[in-house]
Motif scaffolding. Structure first.
Motif, PDB file in Angstrom:
ATOM      1  N   LYS A  42       0.954  -1.148   0.037  1.00 47.72           N
ATOM      2  CA  LYS A  42      -0.046  -0.062  -0.004  1.00 47.72           C
ATOM      3  C   LYS A  42       0.990   1.127   0.032  1.00 47.72           C
ATOM      4  O   LYS A  42       0.636   2.246  -0.597  1.00 47.72           O
ATOM      5  CB  LYS A  42      -0.996  -0.074   1.266  1.00 47.72           C
ATOM      6  CG  LYS A  42      -2.105  -1.035   1.027  1.00 47.72           C
ATOM      7  CD  LYS A  42      -3.154  -0.934   2.179  1.00 47.72           C
ATOM      8  CE  LYS A  42      -4.422  -1.902   2.217  1.00 47.72           C
ATOM      9  NZ  LYS A  42      -5.169  -1.406   0.939  1.00 47.72           N
ATOM     10  N   GLU A  98      -3.110   8.821   3.429  1.00 47.80           N
ATOM     11  CA  GLU A  98      -3.983   8.092   2.634  1.00 47.80           C
ATOM     12  C   GLU A  98      -3.693   6.662   2.934  1.00 47.80           C
ATOM     13  O   GLU A  98      -4.912   5.983   2.899  1.00 47.80           O
ATOM     14  CB  GLU A  98      -3.462   8.454   1.227  1.00 47.80           C
ATOM     15  CG  GLU A  98      -3.495   9.893   0.765  1.00 47.80           C
ATOM     16  CD  GLU A  98      -2.921  10.231  -0.478  1.00 47.80           C
ATOM     17  OE1 GLU A  98      -2.278   9.635  -1.107  1.00 47.80           O
ATOM     18  OE2 GLU A  98      -3.060  11.537  -0.695  1.00 47.80           O
ATOM     19  N   GLU A 121      -6.932   4.152   3.878  1.00 49.81           N
ATOM     20  CA  GLU A 121      -7.297   3.021   2.942  1.00 49.81           C
ATOM     21  C   GLU A 121      -7.161   1.704   3.670  1.00 49.81           C
ATOM     22  O   GLU A 121      -7.299   0.753   3.071  1.00 49.81           O
ATOM     23  CB  GLU A 121      -6.217   3.056   1.754  1.00 49.81           C
ATOM     24  CG  GLU A 121      -6.582   4.311   0.810  1.00 49.81           C
ATOM     25  CD  GLU A 121      -5.485   4.376  -0.163  1.00 49.81           C
ATOM     26  OE1 GLU A 121      -4.677   3.725  -0.362  1.00 49.81           O
ATOM     27  OE2 GLU A 121      -5.640   5.401  -0.870  1.00 49.81           O
TER      28      GLU A 121
END
Length: 193
Positions: free
Chosen positions: A131, A188, A192
């Protein structure tokens, strides 16, 4: 009168508890080095300062307080031994741990640049690294036997943000704009997760 007090106390307790975040989750940001441990140093710029500034920026711009609380392993220029950091982490049982570091190599000025991510031997750590890699210019993701990765019981990654002895990386990591952008990328990732 006694019954009224009990009802009032019960109503207050119910109202108070309804505002208490029962399922709040923790995200630990570990600003590498600190105190006498400068980390990588180049032209008076030290790793310990870069990582602390970025950790504070992540904490400051975190807008997910209702869901995730960002906890720093150090909030100032303190020399906190690794065993104490991982003990704190394991007590908190966070959703993830991101240990911030800055890379260097023996060359005076290097063309090497970009982010490197080191992971635990776990699927959750690799998933977190993947990620993060979507947000940064990542040179490699690699399993390493490092204290923070080995001793943390939560999904943990160690992120080398860039090379302090690369002009472009150094300027970016030490600028206010660069630090804000780096922090936003980690936020971010947290959102997520």
């Amino acid at each position: 009168m006694k019954g009224i007090k009990l009802i009032a106390l019960s109503a207050f307790s119910t109202a108070f508890l309804s505002f208490t975040p029962v399922n709040k989750k923790y995200i630990v940001i570990d600003a590498g080095h600190g105190g006498n441990d400068m980390g990588a140093v180049y032209q008076g710029i030290s790793e310990k300062d870069i990582t602390l500034h970025i950790a504070h920026e992540i904490e400051k711009i975190n807008t997910t307080q209702d869901k995730y609380e960002v906890i720093l392993t150090r909030g100032s220029d303190d020399d906190i031994i690794l065993a104490d950091r991982t003990a704190k982490i394991n007590d908190l049982k966070p959703e993830m741990v991101i240990s911030l570091h800055v890379n260097s190599n023996p060359k005076e000025e290097t063309p090497d640049k970009g982010t490197e991510i080191f992971v635990q031997n776990s699927d959750s750590s690799r998933k977190l690294a993947e990620k993060i890699s979507k947000k940064f210019n990542v040179r490699k993701i690699e399993e390493r036997n490092l204290h923070m990765l080995r001793e943390s019981q939560s999904p943990t990654v160690l992120v080398e943000l860039g090379f302090v002895n690369n002009t472009e990386d150094r300027r970016y990591m030490t600028s206010e704009k660069g630090q804000q952008e780096i922090a936003k990328k980690f936020i971010e990732v947290i959102k997520e997760y």
